[in-house]
Design a protein around this motif. Structure first.
Motif, PDB file in Angstrom:
ATOM      1  N   UNK A  35       0.834  -1.207   0.000  1.00 42.35           N
ATOM      2  CA  UNK A  35       0.000   0.000   0.000  1.00 42.35           C
ATOM      3  C   UNK A  35       0.867   1.255   0.000  1.00 42.35           C
ATOM      4  N   UNK A  36       1.933   1.248   0.791  1.00 40.73           N
ATOM      5  CA  UNK A  36       2.828   2.406   0.859  1.00 40.73           C
ATOM      6  C   UNK A  36       3.543   2.626  -0.472  1.00 40.73           C
ATOM      7  N   UNK A  37       3.980   1.551  -1.110  1.00 41.10           N
ATOM      8  CA  UNK A  37       4.659   1.670  -2.397  1.00 41.10           C
ATOM      9  C   UNK A  37       3.724   2.224  -3.470  1.00 41.10           C
ATOM     10  N   UNK A  38       2.526   1.741  -3.519  1.00 41.05           N
ATOM     11  CA  UNK A  38       1.580   2.219  -4.529  1.00 41.05           C
ATOM     12  C   UNK A  38       1.205   3.678  -4.270  1.00 41.05           C
ATOM     13  N   UNK A  39       1.012   4.027  -3.006  1.00 47.06           N
ATOM     14  CA  UNK A  39       0.694   5.410  -2.670  1.00 47.06           C
ATOM     15  C   UNK A  39       1.858   6.336  -3.051  1.00 47.06           C
ATOM     16  N   UNK A  40       3.077   5.937  -2.731  1.00 46.15           N
ATOM     17  CA  UNK A  40       4.259   6.736  -3.085  1.00 46.15           C
ATOM     18  C   UNK A  40       4.378   6.889  -4.597  1.00 46.15           C
ATOM     19  N   UNK A  41       4.153   5.814  -5.318  1.00 49.85           N
ATOM     20  CA  UNK A  41       4.226   5.868  -6.780  1.00 49.85           C
ATOM     21  C   UNK A  41       3.215   6.859  -7.335  1.00 49.85           C
ATOM     22  N   UNK A  62      12.070  -1.358  -5.795  1.00 52.65           N
ATOM     23  CA  UNK A  62      13.458  -1.811  -5.612  1.00 52.65           C
ATOM     24  C   UNK A  62      14.223  -0.943  -4.617  1.00 52.65           C
ATOM     25  N   UNK A  63      13.512  -0.059  -3.922  1.00 56.39           N
ATOM     26  CA  UNK A  63      14.124   0.857  -2.957  1.00 56.39           C
ATOM     27  C   UNK A  63      15.223   1.710  -3.571  1.00 56.39           C
ATOM     28  N   UNK A  64      15.039   2.121  -4.830  1.00 51.00           N
ATOM     29  CA  UNK A  64      16.066   2.919  -5.489  1.00 51.00           C
ATOM     30  C   UNK A  64      15.558   4.291  -5.934  1.00 51.00           C
ATOM     31  N   UNK A  65      14.386   4.696  -5.460  1.00 51.05           N
ATOM     32  CA  UNK A  65      13.881   6.034  -5.796  1.00 51.05           C
ATOM     33  C   UNK A  65      14.350   6.993  -4.705  1.00 51.05           C
ATOM     34  N   UNK A  66      14.989   8.116  -5.094  1.00 53.51           N
ATOM     35  CA  UNK A  66      15.556   9.010  -4.090  1.00 53.51           C
ATOM     36  C   UNK A  66      14.525   9.718  -3.208  1.00 53.51           C
ATOM     37  N   UNK A  67      13.274   9.756  -3.616  1.00 54.74           N
ATOM     38  CA  UNK A  67      12.243  10.447  -2.835  1.00 54.74           C
ATOM     39  C   UNK A  67      11.477   9.529  -1.895  1.00 54.74           C
ATOM     40  N   UNK A  68      11.808   8.253  -1.864  1.00 57.69           N
ATOM     41  CA  UNK A  68      11.086   7.287  -1.033  1.00 57.69           C
ATOM     42  C   UNK A  68      12.080   6.562  -0.146  1.00 57.69           C
ATOM     43  N   UNK A  69      11.878   6.626   1.153  1.00 54.42           N
ATOM     44  CA  UNK A  69      12.738   5.904   2.096  1.00 54.42           C
ATOM     45  C   UNK A  69      11.885   5.046   3.011  1.00 54.42           C
ATOM     46  N   UNK A  70      12.442   3.951   3.478  1.00 53.10           N
ATOM     47  CA  UNK A  70      11.747   3.026   4.392  1.00 53.10           C
ATOM     48  C   UNK A  70      12.431   3.031   5.714  1.00 53.10           C
TER      49      UNK A  70
END
Length: 70
Positions: A35-41, A62-70
């Motif tokens: 859900x978090x990945x889809x919302x971020x996208x 793939x945790x490689x987008x600079x604007x998204x951190x976990x």
């Protein structure tokens, strides 16, 4: 997802009132990360371009987008 959460996310996506951060919580196996990945996208994708959406989705997952951190 509860109706309140769905409403909050829908408003953030359609009215451009996104918060600086969101916390997804719940029991293991409740699809929080999905859900978090889809919302971020959807927040990051600024157009209806399917190719752009797919590219961003791949980077987020793939945790490689600079604007998204976990």
């Amino acid at each position: 997802m509860s109706q309140h959460n769905h409403s909050t996310f829908h408003t953030a996506l359609t009215v451009s009132t996104a918060s600086h951060a969101y916390l997804f919580s719940g029991p293991s196996g409740s699809a929080k990360q999905l859900a978090a990945q889809e919302f971020a996208t959807k927040l990051i994708t600024q157009s209806d371009d399917i190719d752009q959406h797919h590219q961003i989705q791949q980077r987020v997952s793939k945790d490689s987008h600079p604007d998204v951190t976990w």
